[in-house]
Write a protein that holds these residues in place. Sequence first.
Motif, short mmCIF file in Angstrom:
data_model
loop_
_atom_site.label_atom_id
_atom_site.label_comp_id
_atom_site.label_asym_id
_atom_site.label_seq_id
_atom_site.Cartn_x
_atom_site.Cartn_y
_atom_site.Cartn_z
N TYR A 17 0.83 -1.20 0.00
CA TYR A 17 0.00 0.00 0.00
C TYR A 17 0.87 1.25 0.00
O TYR A 17 0.57 2.22 -0.70
CB TYR A 17 -0.94 0.00 1.20
N GLU A 25 -2.70 5.50 -9.23
CA GLU A 25 -3.68 4.49 -8.85
C GLU A 25 -4.57 4.14 -10.05
O GLU A 25 -5.05 5.03 -10.75
CB GLU A 25 -4.53 5.09 -7.73
N ASP A 29 -7.90 -0.17 -7.95
CA ASP A 29 -7.24 0.17 -6.70
C ASP A 29 -7.92 1.37 -6.04
O ASP A 29 -8.06 1.41 -4.82
CB ASP A 29 -5.76 0.46 -6.92
N LYS A 30 -8.35 2.34 -6.83
CA LYS A 30 -9.02 3.51 -6.27
C LYS A 30 -10.33 3.10 -5.60
O LYS A 30 -10.64 3.56 -4.51
CB LYS A 30 -9.29 4.56 -7.34
N ILE A 32 -11.12 0.21 -4.27
CA ILE A 32 -10.82 -0.49 -3.02
C ILE A 32 -10.31 0.49 -1.97
O ILE A 32 -10.70 0.45 -0.81
CB ILE A 32 -9.79 -1.62 -3.25
N ASN A 33 -9.45 1.41 -2.40
CA ASN A 33 -8.90 2.39 -1.47
C ASN A 33 -9.99 3.28 -0.88
O ASN A 33 -9.95 3.64 0.29
CB ASN A 33 -7.84 3.24 -2.17
N TYR A 38 -8.19 -0.90 2.15
CA TYR A 38 -7.31 -1.43 1.12
C TYR A 38 -6.32 -2.43 1.70
O TYR A 38 -6.14 -3.52 1.17
CB TYR A 38 -6.55 -0.30 0.42
N ASN A 41 -7.97 -5.66 2.76
CA ASN A 41 -8.36 -6.42 1.58
C ASN A 41 -7.15 -7.10 0.96
O ASN A 41 -7.18 -8.28 0.61
CB ASN A 41 -9.04 -5.50 0.56
N MET A 42 -6.06 -6.35 0.82
CA MET A 42 -4.85 -6.90 0.23
C MET A 42 -4.28 -8.02 1.09
O MET A 42 -3.83 -9.05 0.57
CB MET A 42 -3.80 -5.80 0.03
#
Length: 82
Positions: A17, A25, A29-30, A32-33, A38, A41-42
Amino acid sequence: MAQKEDSKYYKEALEEYKELCNDEEDVWDKRINDTGCYVENMALQLCHADTNDWRQCLGEMALFRKCWDQKGNRERVSTVDK
């Protein structure tokens, strides 16, 4: 209850991250962020990729669920279930 500092996947995800924050991004990714989860989740994704067994990722799943609820994402996506 799982603790962030206990999860090697959380630590790895946090490092990813930090690198992501320095890069441009992409759309996924945006999204999820924007959930505010984030890293959690990762960490869950890394655990599953490493173990290929969700049952071995219950700690990471608990961290993700806790984050998801704390950030109010259940209310944000409640229309999906209707």
